[in-house]
Write a protein that holds these residues in place. Structure first.
Motif, PDB file in Angstrom:
ATOM      1  N   LEU A 126       0.835  -1.206   0.000  1.00 12.41           N
ATOM      2  CA  LEU A 126       0.000   0.000   0.000  1.00 12.41           C
ATOM      3  C   LEU A 126       0.867   1.253   0.000  1.00 12.41           C
ATOM      4  N   ALA A 182       2.411   1.677  -3.475  1.00 13.83           N
ATOM      5  CA  ALA A 182       1.395   2.165  -4.406  1.00 13.83           C
ATOM      6  C   ALA A 182       1.186   3.665  -4.209  1.00 13.83           C
ATOM      7  N   GLU A 183       1.116   4.093  -2.966  1.00 10.86           N
ATOM      8  CA  GLU A 183       0.942   5.520  -2.687  1.00 10.86           C
ATOM      9  C   GLU A 183       2.126   6.321  -3.229  1.00 10.86           C
ATOM     10  N   VAL A 199      -0.648   5.598  -7.198  1.00 15.13           N
ATOM     11  CA  VAL A 199      -1.714   4.723  -7.679  1.00 15.13           C
ATOM     12  C   VAL A 199      -2.361   4.007  -6.493  1.00 15.13           C
ATOM     13  N   LYS A 200      -3.456   3.303  -6.792  1.00 16.67           N
ATOM     14  CA  LYS A 200      -4.115   2.497  -5.762  1.00 16.67           C
ATOM     15  C   LYS A 200      -4.548   1.169  -6.379  1.00 16.67           C
ATOM     16  N   ASN A 201      -4.943   0.244  -5.511  1.00 17.56           N
ATOM     17  CA  ASN A 201      -5.362  -1.084  -5.958  1.00 17.56           C
ATOM     18  C   ASN A 201      -6.469  -0.962  -7.014  1.00 17.56           C
ATOM     19  N   ASP A 213      -6.197   0.296 -10.062  1.00 19.01           N
ATOM     20  CA  ASP A 213      -5.927   1.280 -11.115  1.00 19.01           C
ATOM     21  C   ASP A 213      -5.357   0.590 -12.346  1.00 19.01           C
ATOM     22  N   ARG A 268      -2.028  -4.075  -8.403  1.00 12.06           N
ATOM     23  CA  ARG A 268      -2.505  -4.960  -7.343  1.00 12.06           C
ATOM     24  C   ARG A 268      -1.768  -4.556  -6.071  1.00 12.06           C
ATOM     25  N   ALA A 269      -2.442  -3.788  -5.237  1.00 16.58           N
ATOM     26  CA  ALA A 269      -1.816  -3.245  -4.030  1.00 16.58           C
ATOM     27  C   ALA A 269      -2.338  -3.954  -2.787  1.00 16.58           C
ATOM     28  N   SER A 270      -1.396  -4.465  -1.993  1.00 20.33           N
ATOM     29  CA  SER A 270      -1.708  -5.143  -0.740  1.00 20.33           C
ATOM     30  C   SER A 270      -0.407  -5.243   0.043  1.00 20.33           C
ATOM     31  N   ASP A 271      -0.507  -5.217   1.353  1.00 21.45           N
ATOM     32  CA  ASP A 271       0.710  -5.340   2.147  1.00 21.45           C
ATOM     33  C   ASP A 271       1.280  -6.753   2.140  1.00 21.45           C
TER      34      ASP A 271
END
Length: 189
Positions: A125, A128-129, A133-135, A137, A158-161
């Motif tokens: 996350l 991505a920031e 961008v964000k999940n 996009d 694909r954004a995730s920790d």
């Protein structure tokens, strides 16, 4: 901000039940090497993927096991063995291609599960920031390579920790850009 671009060659993810059918009761995957995404690994195991026209021998199995068996091919692979495989995000398997998979102890027939993976960027996350961008996009990514630089459109974020920063493209895309092992990309607006 630049990030690693990795080439994802053809591979198979197996469900626990399909793993046992192909390799034997109680079988567990044999770790070969870690992949860039946390918890993901290449296995020693190989299978044969069979389509209506021909077969691909020695296809890598990736771990860990998944809820549903999934086969990821390049468009060239799919067409060469006679499978119609849609371009999809991993896990989006409804109505996708069918094939037979042969292992050393058995074989299975899957009615869906064969896809051409949509090119994508994995990022935490925070990453991505930082990329702006964000999940979910859809972005374009520029790769500067020797004699074949190009911009890939339709790249899903694909954004995730649970991820690590890397873009994944298939072998067709990698060859189109003449990507070296240390390829890097950057989002362009």
């Amino acid at each position: 901000m630049k990030f690693m671009v990795e080439t994802s060659a053809r591979h198979v993810h197996l469900s626990p039940a399909d793993l046992e059918t192909l390799f034997g009761a109680g079988y567990e995957l044999t770790w070969k090497k870690d992949l860039s995404q946390p918890g993901q690994f290449a296995c020693e195991e190989r299978v044969t993927v069979v389509g209506p026209k021909k077969e691909l021998k020695g296809v890598s199995v990736l771990g860990p096991v998944r809820k549903q068996t999934q086969v990821e091919l390049s468009m060239t692979d799919a067409r060469s063995i006679g499978i119609t495989a849609p371009i999809r995000e991993s896990g989006d398997l409804a109505g996708s291609g069918a094939c037979r998979i042969i292992g050393p102890k058995g074989e299975i027939e899957i009615s869906e599960g064969v896809i051409v993976a949509k090119r994508h960027i994995h990022a935490t996350l925070a990453e991505a920031e930082a990329l702006g961008v964000k999940n979910g996009d859809i972005v374009s990514v520029k790769l500067e390579t020797e004699g074949r630089s190009l911009i890939f459109g339709d790249v899903v974020v694909r954004a995730s920790d649970s991820y690590a920063l890397a873009m994944h493209i298939d072998t067709d895309e990698s060859n189109a850009a003449s990507c070296p092992r240390d390829a890097e990309g950057e989002i362009v607006k």
